[in-house]
Design a protein around this motif. Structure first.
Motif, mmCIF file in Angstrom:
data_model
loop_
_atom_site.group_PDB
_atom_site.id
_atom_site.type_symbol
_atom_site.label_atom_id
_atom_site.label_comp_id
_atom_site.label_asym_id
_atom_site.label_seq_id
_atom_site.Cartn_x
_atom_site.Cartn_y
_atom_site.Cartn_z
ATOM 1 N N ALA A 169 -32.127 23.477 -25.468
ATOM 2 C CA ALA A 169 -32.165 21.999 -24.734
ATOM 3 C C ALA A 169 -31.197 22.063 -23.890
ATOM 4 N N ARG A 170 -30.131 22.519 -23.540
ATOM 5 C CA ARG A 170 -29.122 22.291 -22.547
ATOM 6 C C ARG A 170 -29.868 22.899 -21.133
ATOM 7 N N LEU A 171 -30.439 23.842 -21.305
ATOM 8 C CA LEU A 171 -31.234 24.246 -20.004
ATOM 9 C C LEU A 171 -32.479 23.465 -19.668
ATOM 10 N N ILE A 172 -33.163 23.034 -20.490
ATOM 11 C CA ILE A 172 -34.368 21.992 -20.389
ATOM 12 C C ILE A 172 -33.710 20.886 -19.710
ATOM 13 N N GLN A 173 -32.604 20.407 -20.230
ATOM 14 C CA GLN A 173 -31.882 19.066 -19.801
ATOM 15 C C GLN A 173 -31.545 19.477 -18.243
ATOM 16 N N GLN A 174 -30.764 20.447 -18.044
ATOM 17 C CA GLN A 174 -30.436 20.843 -16.728
ATOM 18 C C GLN A 174 -31.754 21.092 -15.738
ATOM 19 N N GLY A 193 -56.647 16.273 -11.103
ATOM 20 C CA GLY A 193 -56.643 17.429 -11.934
ATOM 21 C C GLY A 193 -55.506 16.885 -13.373
ATOM 22 N N ILE A 194 -56.058 17.057 -14.291
ATOM 23 C CA ILE A 194 -55.287 16.626 -15.540
ATOM 24 C C ILE A 194 -55.098 17.964 -16.550
ATOM 25 N N ARG A 195 -54.071 18.125 -17.119
ATOM 26 C CA ARG A 195 -53.959 19.373 -18.005
ATOM 27 C C ARG A 195 -52.776 19.075 -18.969
ATOM 28 N N VAL A 196 -53.177 19.641 -20.150
ATOM 29 C CA VAL A 196 -52.270 19.430 -21.411
ATOM 30 C C VAL A 196 -51.899 20.843 -21.798
ATOM 31 N N PRO A 197 -50.717 21.327 -21.613
ATOM 32 C CA PRO A 197 -50.517 22.846 -21.978
ATOM 33 C C PRO A 197 -50.091 23.010 -23.460
ATOM 34 N N THR A 198 -50.094 24.331 -23.770
ATOM 35 C CA THR A 198 -49.796 24.778 -25.033
ATOM 36 C C THR A 198 -48.062 25.476 -24.928
ATOM 37 N N ASN A 199 -47.851 25.970 -23.715
ATOM 38 C CA ASN A 199 -46.458 26.609 -23.541
ATOM 39 C C ASN A 199 -45.444 25.757 -23.906
ATOM 40 N N ARG A 200 -44.526 26.195 -24.817
ATOM 41 C CA ARG A 200 -43.464 25.560 -25.221
ATOM 42 C C ARG A 200 -42.406 24.997 -24.322
ATOM 43 N N ILE A 201 -42.185 25.987 -23.322
ATOM 44 C CA ILE A 201 -41.211 25.489 -22.338
ATOM 45 C C ILE A 201 -41.667 24.428 -21.529
ATOM 46 N N ALA A 202 -43.145 24.358 -21.140
ATOM 47 C CA ALA A 202 -43.699 23.355 -20.199
ATOM 48 C C ALA A 202 -43.611 22.028 -21.142
ATOM 49 N N MET A 203 -43.895 22.185 -22.291
ATOM 50 C CA MET A 203 -44.064 20.968 -23.251
ATOM 51 C C MET A 203 -42.602 20.239 -23.303
ATOM 52 N N ALA A 204 -41.446 21.132 -23.436
ATOM 53 C CA ALA A 204 -40.413 20.608 -23.481
ATOM 54 C C ALA A 204 -39.690 20.174 -22.236
ATOM 55 N N LEU A 205 -40.144 20.569 -21.150
ATOM 56 C CA LEU A 205 -39.760 19.989 -19.765
ATOM 57 C C LEU A 205 -40.415 18.564 -20.009
ATOM 58 N N LEU A 206 -41.766 18.291 -20.373
ATOM 59 C CA LEU A 206 -42.421 16.979 -20.203
ATOM 60 C C LEU A 206 -41.744 15.921 -21.050
ATOM 61 N N GLU A 207 -41.437 16.606 -22.434
ATOM 62 C CA GLU A 207 -40.918 15.565 -23.396
ATOM 63 C C GLU A 207 -39.631 15.066 -22.631
ATOM 64 N N GLU A 208 -38.775 15.921 -22.090
ATOM 65 C CA GLU A 208 -37.333 15.404 -21.685
ATOM 66 C C GLU A 208 -37.725 14.637 -20.319
ATOM 67 N N LEU A 209 -38.655 15.020 -19.460
ATOM 68 C CA LEU A 209 -38.921 14.263 -18.369
ATOM 69 C C LEU A 209 -39.516 12.998 -18.560
#
Length: 207
Positions: free
Chosen positions: A14-19, A120-136
């Motif tokens: 979580a800390r690295l995602i927030q950074q 273009g629109i995309r919904v990824p499954t990658n957990r890092i990408a999803m974590a970035l989107l949730e935080e953003l």
């Protein structure tokens, strides 16, 4: 020199995602993993960062940019989706597909294809990408990280670092990824048209 974060692919710290998101919000350009190779992205409204991405990728304004979205409800804010298209999207997201759709007024004009007014629109499954989107808490303006004349997405974070560490603000190492970019499905004119065959199965769109 760019920042280089090693983020766990299954349990993103979580800390690295927030950074990472702090860097994005400060006009940063980020390289991050997806379910089909690495992508390069920035905040949706950041023209300067988007211009840098165009220079790195050597692409022009005709390019179909992609909004990386958390889910279908977010997708509907930025793209016009009829009932048939929604069924296809619901059955095939999240996953290794990019869907081309007519953009709404929520999309900055400079990100739309100038002739077709598509995005273009995309919904990824990658957990890092999803974590970035949730935080953003908004889509990430993105494009596959394909460099030079290549057709394959960059897949090795160490090689990406060698090539781009002086050109981007952050590289997220989420491990080695497949090189095959997403399958691109054009839904902007009704019936689906495959614009690029990639890592996603084309059979669901073969009408």
């Amino acid at each position: 020199m760019s920042q280089y974060f090693e983020i766990h692919p299954e349990n993103p710290q979580a800390r690295l995602i927030q950074q990472s998101v702090q860097i994005i919000r400060k006009s940063g350009v980020v390289v991050y993993p997806t379910d089909s190779g690495y992508a390069i992205g920035c905040q949706i409204g950041d023209k300067a960062a988007a211009d840098r991405i165009c220079q790195i990728r050597e692409i022009d304004k005709e390019h179909n940019f992609t909004l990386m979205c958390r889910d279908l409800s977010e997708l509907a804010t930025y793209a016009r989706v009829d009932n048939d298209a929604f069924r296809l999207l619901k059955n095939n997201t999240p996953g290794p597909y990019t869907f081309i759709l007519k953009g709404t007024k929520e999309v900055p004009k400079r990100l739309l294809n100038p002739k077709r007014k598509t995005i273009g629109i995309r919904v990824p499954t990658n957990r890092i990408a999803m974590a970035l989107l949730e935080e953003l808490n908004e889509p990430l303006m993105s494009t596959s990280l394909i460099l030079g004349e290549g057709m394959l997405a960059e897949s090795d974070p160490e090689e990406i670092r060698d090539k781009l560490e002086k050109l981007v603000d952050l590289i997220i190492d989420g491990g080695h990824k497949g090189e095959e970019p997403t399958t691109v499905v054009d839904l902007s004119e009704g019936a689906p048209t495959i614009r690029r065959e990639g890592s996603g199965d084309v059979e669901p769109f073969d009408f």
